[in-house]
Design an enzyme around this catalytic site. Structure first.
Site, PDB file in Angstrom:
ATOM      1  N   HIS A 201      35.479  34.308  43.307  1.00 25.91           N
ATOM      2  CA  HIS A 201      34.978  34.275  41.929  1.00 25.91           C
ATOM      3  C   HIS A 201      33.816  35.239  41.712  1.00 25.91           C
ATOM      4  O   HIS A 201      33.315  35.364  40.607  1.00 25.91           O
ATOM      5  CB  HIS A 201      34.591  32.846  41.550  1.00 25.91           C
ATOM      6  CG  HIS A 201      35.772  31.935  41.467  1.00 25.91           C
ATOM      7  ND1 HIS A 201      35.692  30.640  41.028  1.00 25.91           N
ATOM      8  CD2 HIS A 201      37.096  32.139  41.757  1.00 25.91           C
ATOM      9  CE1 HIS A 201      36.902  30.079  41.062  1.00 25.91           C
ATOM     10  NE2 HIS A 201      37.763  30.977  41.520  1.00 25.91           N
ATOM     11  N   ASP A 202      33.379  35.891  42.781  1.00 29.34           N
ATOM     12  CA  ASP A 202      32.413  36.983  42.620  1.00 29.34           C
ATOM     13  C   ASP A 202      33.168  38.301  42.400  1.00 29.34           C
ATOM     14  O   ASP A 202      32.582  39.280  41.949  1.00 29.34           O
ATOM     15  CB  ASP A 202      31.546  37.096  43.886  1.00 29.34           C
ATOM     16  CG  ASP A 202      30.280  37.901  43.657  1.00 29.34           C
ATOM     17  OD1 ASP A 202      30.089  38.419  42.545  1.00 29.34           O
ATOM     18  OD2 ASP A 202      29.473  38.028  44.598  1.00 29.34           O
ATOM     19  N   THR A 271      32.590  42.204  37.933  1.00 33.14           N
ATOM     20  CA  THR A 271      32.298  43.393  38.731  1.00 33.14           C
ATOM     21  C   THR A 271      33.006  43.208  40.068  1.00 33.14           C
ATOM     22  O   THR A 271      33.149  42.076  40.543  1.00 33.14           O
ATOM     23  CB  THR A 271      30.794  43.535  39.009  1.00 33.14           C
ATOM     24  OG1 THR A 271      30.415  42.522  39.939  1.00 33.14           O
ATOM     25  CG2 THR A 271      29.970  43.385  37.741  1.00 33.14           C
ATOM     26  N   ASP A 275      27.879  41.011  44.362  1.00 26.60           N
ATOM     27  CA  ASP A 275      26.577  41.216  43.720  1.00 26.60           C
ATOM     28  C   ASP A 275      26.060  39.929  43.083  1.00 26.60           C
ATOM     29  O   ASP A 275      25.176  39.974  42.224  1.00 26.60           O
ATOM     30  CB  ASP A 275      26.689  42.305  42.651  1.00 26.60           C
ATOM     31  CG  ASP A 275      27.746  41.949  41.604  1.00 26.60           C
ATOM     32  OD1 ASP A 275      28.396  40.896  41.736  1.00 26.60           O
ATOM     33  OD2 ASP A 275      27.928  42.723  40.643  1.00 26.60           O
ATOM     34  N   GLU A 338      35.875  24.613  38.150  1.00 24.02           N
ATOM     35  CA  GLU A 338      37.258  24.415  38.587  1.00 24.02           C
ATOM     36  C   GLU A 338      37.398  23.174  39.461  1.00 24.02           C
ATOM     37  O   GLU A 338      38.369  22.447  39.367  1.00 24.02           O
ATOM     38  CB  GLU A 338      37.776  25.654  39.302  1.00 24.02           C
ATOM     39  CG  GLU A 338      39.279  25.732  39.350  1.00 24.02           C
ATOM     40  CD  GLU A 338      39.794  27.153  39.421  1.00 24.02           C
ATOM     41  OE1 GLU A 338      40.371  27.645  38.433  1.00 24.02           O
ATOM     42  OE2 GLU A 338      39.589  27.810  40.469  1.00 24.02           O
ATOM     43  N   HIS A 450      44.485  29.335  48.902  1.00 20.11           N
ATOM     44  CA  HIS A 450      45.135  28.202  48.224  1.00 20.11           C
ATOM     45  C   HIS A 450      45.844  27.295  49.225  1.00 20.11           C
ATOM     46  O   HIS A 450      46.062  26.122  48.967  1.00 20.11           O
ATOM     47  CB  HIS A 450      46.130  28.719  47.176  1.00 20.11           C
ATOM     48  CG  HIS A 450      45.430  29.326  46.000  1.00 20.11           C
ATOM     49  ND1 HIS A 450      46.054  30.116  45.077  1.00 20.11           N
ATOM     50  CD2 HIS A 450      44.139  29.244  45.593  1.00 20.11           C
ATOM     51  CE1 HIS A 450      45.191  30.495  44.153  1.00 20.11           C
ATOM     52  NE2 HIS A 450      44.020  29.983  44.456  1.00 20.11           N
TER      53      HIS A 450
HETATM   54  C1  HEM Z   1      40.350  23.667  44.617  1.00 17.39           C
HETATM   55  C2  HEM Z   1      40.661  24.843  44.976  1.00 17.39           C
HETATM   56  C3  HEM Z   1      41.303  25.896  44.121  1.00 17.39           C
HETATM   57  C4  HEM Z   1      41.936  25.795  42.922  1.00 17.39           C
HETATM   58  C5  HEM Z   1      42.158  24.542  42.101  1.00 17.39           C
HETATM   59  C6  HEM Z   1      42.359  27.116  42.541  1.00 17.39           C
HETATM   60  C7  HEM Z   1      43.060  27.404  41.384  1.00 17.39           C
HETATM   61  C8  HEM Z   1      43.376  28.671  40.975  1.00 17.39           C
HETATM   62  C9  HEM Z   1      44.081  28.989  39.769  1.00 17.39           C
HETATM   63  C10 HEM Z   1      44.597  27.990  38.763  1.00 17.39           C
HETATM   64  C11 HEM Z   1      44.171  30.322  39.700  1.00 17.39           C
HETATM   65  C12 HEM Z   1      44.830  31.149  38.591  1.00 17.39           C
HETATM   66  C13 HEM Z   1      46.284  31.338  38.949  1.00 17.39           C
HETATM   67  C14 HEM Z   1      47.026  32.227  37.988  1.00 17.39           C
HETATM   68  O1  HEM Z   1      47.175  31.853  36.831  1.00 17.39           O
HETATM   69  O2  HEM Z   1      47.480  33.296  38.398  1.00 17.39           O
HETATM   70  C15 HEM Z   1      43.529  30.868  40.854  1.00 17.39           C
HETATM   71  C16 HEM Z   1      43.375  32.212  41.112  1.00 17.39           C
HETATM   72  C17 HEM Z   1      42.784  32.705  42.241  1.00 17.39           C
HETATM   73  N1  HEM Z   1      42.322  32.012  43.320  1.00 17.39           N
HETATM   74 FE1  HEM Z   1      42.180  30.006  43.426  1.00 17.39          FE
HETATM   75  N2  HEM Z   1      41.972  27.997  43.500  1.00 17.39           N
HETATM   76  C18 HEM Z   1      41.340  27.291  44.489  1.00 17.39           C
HETATM   77  C19 HEM Z   1      40.841  27.798  45.666  1.00 17.39           C
HETATM   78  C20 HEM Z   1      40.855  29.126  46.020  1.00 17.39           C
HETATM   79  C21 HEM Z   1      40.446  29.641  47.297  1.00 17.39           C
HETATM   80  C22 HEM Z   1      39.970  28.791  48.454  1.00 17.39           C
HETATM   81  C23 HEM Z   1      40.583  30.996  47.241  1.00 17.39           C
HETATM   82  C24 HEM Z   1      40.317  32.058  48.300  1.00 17.39           C
HETATM   83  C25 HEM Z   1      39.979  31.866  49.540  1.00 17.39           C
HETATM   84  C26 HEM Z   1      41.080  31.317  45.927  1.00 17.39           C
HETATM   85  C27 HEM Z   1      41.338  32.594  45.484  1.00 17.39           C
HETATM   86  C28 HEM Z   1      41.855  32.888  44.242  1.00 17.39           C
HETATM   87  C29 HEM Z   1      42.003  34.231  43.752  1.00 17.39           C
HETATM   88  C30 HEM Z   1      41.619  35.525  44.472  1.00 17.39           C
HETATM   89  C31 HEM Z   1      42.573  34.109  42.487  1.00 17.39           C
HETATM   90  C32 HEM Z   1      42.860  35.240  41.514  1.00 17.39           C
HETATM   91  C33 HEM Z   1      41.682  35.321  40.542  1.00 17.39           C
HETATM   92  C34 HEM Z   1      41.896  36.339  39.468  1.00 17.39           C
HETATM   93  O3  HEM Z   1      41.955  37.524  39.814  1.00 17.39           O
HETATM   94  O4  HEM Z   1      41.989  35.970  38.302  1.00 17.39           O
HETATM   95  N3  HEM Z   1      41.245  30.164  45.225  1.00 17.39           N
HETATM   96  N4  HEM Z   1      43.058  29.838  41.635  1.00 17.39           N
END
Ligand code: HEM
Length: 691
Positions: A201-202, A271, A275, A338, A450
């Protein structure tokens, strides 16, 4: 551009050259105006990118403001942003017939090379390419996109054989297994998972198009931004519950040709650099909302220093916990709500900022009584902001990444910190390295986390005894009320001693029940979303990325990173190996090494990305000489010793912590025995501040 348009352009160029040579200046202006009305003359096209102008409403970056721009924006010049996506480099395909809306991405900024601080929006980090890594710009690409055959924009639904691809849910159920308690990690904690999310999220947030109903719409009435996931009637979970379709809509994007781009390009609201943008915001407007403008402090919401509250009208506390107060917490990244564990990590950094700011304020106020409160506030805010960014870099490269990539990959990509590890090396800034976050990283590779999401969390008191029963994820997602009930410090302590999942399988919480509302069967499937998202972002398939990483392409007889059983499942699901999607195939690869948590393909994509984020960041905390007033060697050594365990100690009521809060078997230590940031190293550095 059609042929008559091209002819008009040609005649415009000829006319303008001829007339310019004849020095009939007035006529030259008239013909230029004519050409502009024909849409073929960009008066800035011979200027460097950062000099070009475009219409932009600074600060607002959610979908509402962006959507409002369409058709309403003032006319502006084209801002090419995507170096790779020019027609010269990638093959062309047929475009859509709809008229292209005006380009609204923000203009390239003017840079002040003497600024000692990062800009809030990440611009001017690279002085030759000021838009690299800037927020609210298209996310980067390392390979050209692969949309539907013959399209520059449409979600890929047809495979290389010309037959439809399997539905993303079908892929999820056939090749991605459900995790059980046996799949809990024996080495890594819930904090390891949550830190991954925090760091994600950074780096990237690709906003979505406005909410709308996409499932079960009569034929021909479905909005063009709808990309629902179809569910086969035989689906073991959704089938019996009567769910035939999972809601999904497209990401916000620049359409082909809209800003000089060839293909549809998705936005990154954040960004790209590490940062601390998720603490401070990625636009000036957001950054201002989060500051208190007093003593260098960030705004908080109560005596226990929780995050400030968003204005009324935000959408947290969704059912099943249908609390009357729907307001979310406010942070630099809007996904801070979230789930409660993530909110708690945000709170640690908010408190850490305010803790250090208070020390600075007391010292600087007494040594510089004549300095105005406003100047003190600004100076302290900026100084602490860069310390917090440095702490996040240290924890990420020093403690977190080695668990993801393993020692060999850490060394391969030069990711160890110089003073943080015996294998560390000096960071050398490379101004030619574009650190703009990439689509493959955000849409697939860094979503490996995930599969680490377990089943919920177990809050613990300061003696590490359970404070309540186990809280399932369903009650924690977008529920600030549950977070308040379990309490911040209990959530943190739960995460640092409870396990996350091993990678490759997925908990039912994310695979069947994500954001489930009032009835069973209304939840979503996160890995299926990632597959569908990759197809809609035009992400090339698994084999393309294998080749990109120097790995062998797979066939249905040869999948070196998978078991025979998995290989057979891929063969049953897809028509052709070149159709296999990146996310499901890479997440199920065997680990690249026993000390890693990802397979070779994701190790390559994640390793490369963090290398760019280290070596391509002019303000990287170890750099000296790349920006004015850099950290001193003493300060760098101090910062390199920081551990997340110490930040937990300093910002919660906790006396003992595992030394490494990412590792399950880490020994417990007393807080005072952990190295802390000796702020005297900073206060000494500004003895005459204000003079
Ligand atoms: C409770 C834990 C988590 C939940 C509920 C969650 C939920 C989500 C959801 C709903 C999305 C958007 C999916 C889409 O519409 O394409 C997302 C995106 C993403 N998640 Fe997670 N996530 C979790 C944990 C994590 C973890 C542990 C990581 C990495 C180690 C991660 C990395 C990412 C990344 C890189 C994106 C894409 C963000 C973007 O570019 O918009 N997430 N996640």
């Amino acid at each position: 551009m059609n042929s008559s348009h091209r002819e008009t352009e040609l005649s415009c160029v000829v006319m303008r050259c001829y007339i310019a040579n004849m020095r009939y200046f007035t006529v030259f202006i008239i013909t230029t105006l004519f050409c502009v009305t024909q849409g073929v003359y960009d008066p800035y096209r011979h200027q460097p990118t950062h000099r070009r102008r475009a219409y932009w409403n600074p600060g607002r970056y959610d979908w509402r403001s962006l959507a409002n721009k369409h058709g309403r924006g003032r006319q502006h010049t084209v801002v090419p942003f995507y170096r790779a996506a020019t027609t010269n480099q990638f093959p062309s395909a047929t475009t859509t017939s709809a008229p292209t809306p005006a380009c609204w991405i923000k203009p390239a900024p003017r840079c002040d090379p003497n600024s000692p601080y990062r800009t809030i929006d990440g611009s001017c980090n690279n002085l030759n390419n000021p838009t690299w890594g800037q927020s609210v710009r298209p996310i980067g690409r390392r390979l050209p996109p692969k949309y539907n055959p013959g399209s520059l924009t449409d979600i890929r639904t047809i495979g290389v054989t010309g037959r439809p691809l399997p539905s993303a849910r079908e892929v999820s159920t056939s090749v991605l297994a459900l995790a059980t308690k046996r799949d809990l990690s024996t080495t890594l904690t819930g904090m390891h998972m949550t830190w991954g999310q925090f760091i994600a999220h950074d780096l990237t947030h690709v906003p979505l198009t406005p909410p709308m109903k996409c499932c079960n719409q009569p034929t021909g009435t479905r909005h063009e931004d709808c990309i629902p996931i179809s569910v086969p009637p035989t689906d073991h979970f959704y089938g019996p519950r009567g769910t035939t379709c999972l809601e999904l809509r497209r990401s916000m994007a620049i359409k082909p040709g809209q800003c000089g781009n060839t293909f549809r390009e998705q936005l990154n609201n954040l960004t790209s650099y590490i940062d601390a943008g998720l603490v401070y915001g990625s636009t000036d407007e957001r950054a201002k909302q989060l500051r208190s403008f007093s003593r260098g402090q960030m705004a908080d919401s109560d005596a226990r220093h929780h995050l400030p509250i968003e204005k009324p009208g935000t959408k947290c506390n969704i059912p099943p916990i249908n609390h009357p107060d729907k307001r979310c917490f406010a942070a630099g990244d809007r996904r801070a709500n979230e789930w409660g564990g993530l909110t708690a990590v945000h709170v640690i950094f908010l408190r850490e900022h305010n803790r250090i700011a208070e020390v600075f304020y007391r010292d600087l106020k007494s040594s510089n009584p004549q300095t105005s409160e406003r100047d003190l506030d600004e100076k302290i805010y900026q100084e602490v902001r860069r310390i917090i960014a440095a702490q996040i870099q240290v924890i990420n490269y020093g403690e977190y990444l080695p668990n993801v990539l393993g020692d060999y990959q850490m060394r391969k990509y030069g990711l160890y910190l110089e003073h943080g590890s015996p294998r560390g090396e000096k960071n050398i800034y490379d101004a030619n390295l574009d650190a703009t976050a990439s689509n493959a990283f955000g849409t697939a590779a860094f979503r490996f986390g995930h599969s680490e999401v377990a089943f919920g969390t177990q809050p613990k008191n300061s003696h590490y005894h359970n404070t309540s029963s186990f809280v399932p994820f369903l009650e924690l997602l977008n529920q600030p009320t549950t977070y308040r009930q379990i309490q911040n410090d209990n959530a943190i302590r739960g995460m640092i001693v409870e396990p996350c999942l091993k990678t490759s399988k997925f908990s039912a919480e994310v695979k069947n029940h994500l954001f489930e509302r009032t009835f069973n069967g209304s939840g979503l499937d996160l890995p299926a979303i990632s597959t569908q998202r990759s197809r809609e972002h035009g992400l090339p398939t698994y084999n393309s990325w294998r080749k990109f990483c120097g790995l062998n392409a797979v066939t249905f007889d040869y999948m070196p990173e998978h078991t025979d059983k998995q290989r057979q499942k891929f063969a049953q699901t897809y028509d052709h190996p070149d159709d296999i999607d990146l996310f499901p195939a890479a997440i199920t690869e065997r680990l690249v090494s026993p000390d890693a948590h990802v397979g070779p393909t994701f190790a390559c994509l994640v390793g490369q990305e963090f290398q760019r984020l280290k070596k391509g960041d002019r303000f990287w905390f170890e750099n000296q000489g790349t920006y004015p007033n850099h950290f001193t060697t003493n300060q760098i050594i101090q910062l390199s010793k920081i551990k997340l365990s110490k930040l937990v100690c300093d910002n919660t009521y906790t006396a003992m912590v595992p030394e490494n809060v990412f590792k399950l078997k880490s020994k417990f230590v007393r807080c005072e025995d952990l190295p802390s940031l000796d702020l005297k190293n900073w206060l000494k550095a500004y003895p005459s501040y204000g003079h």
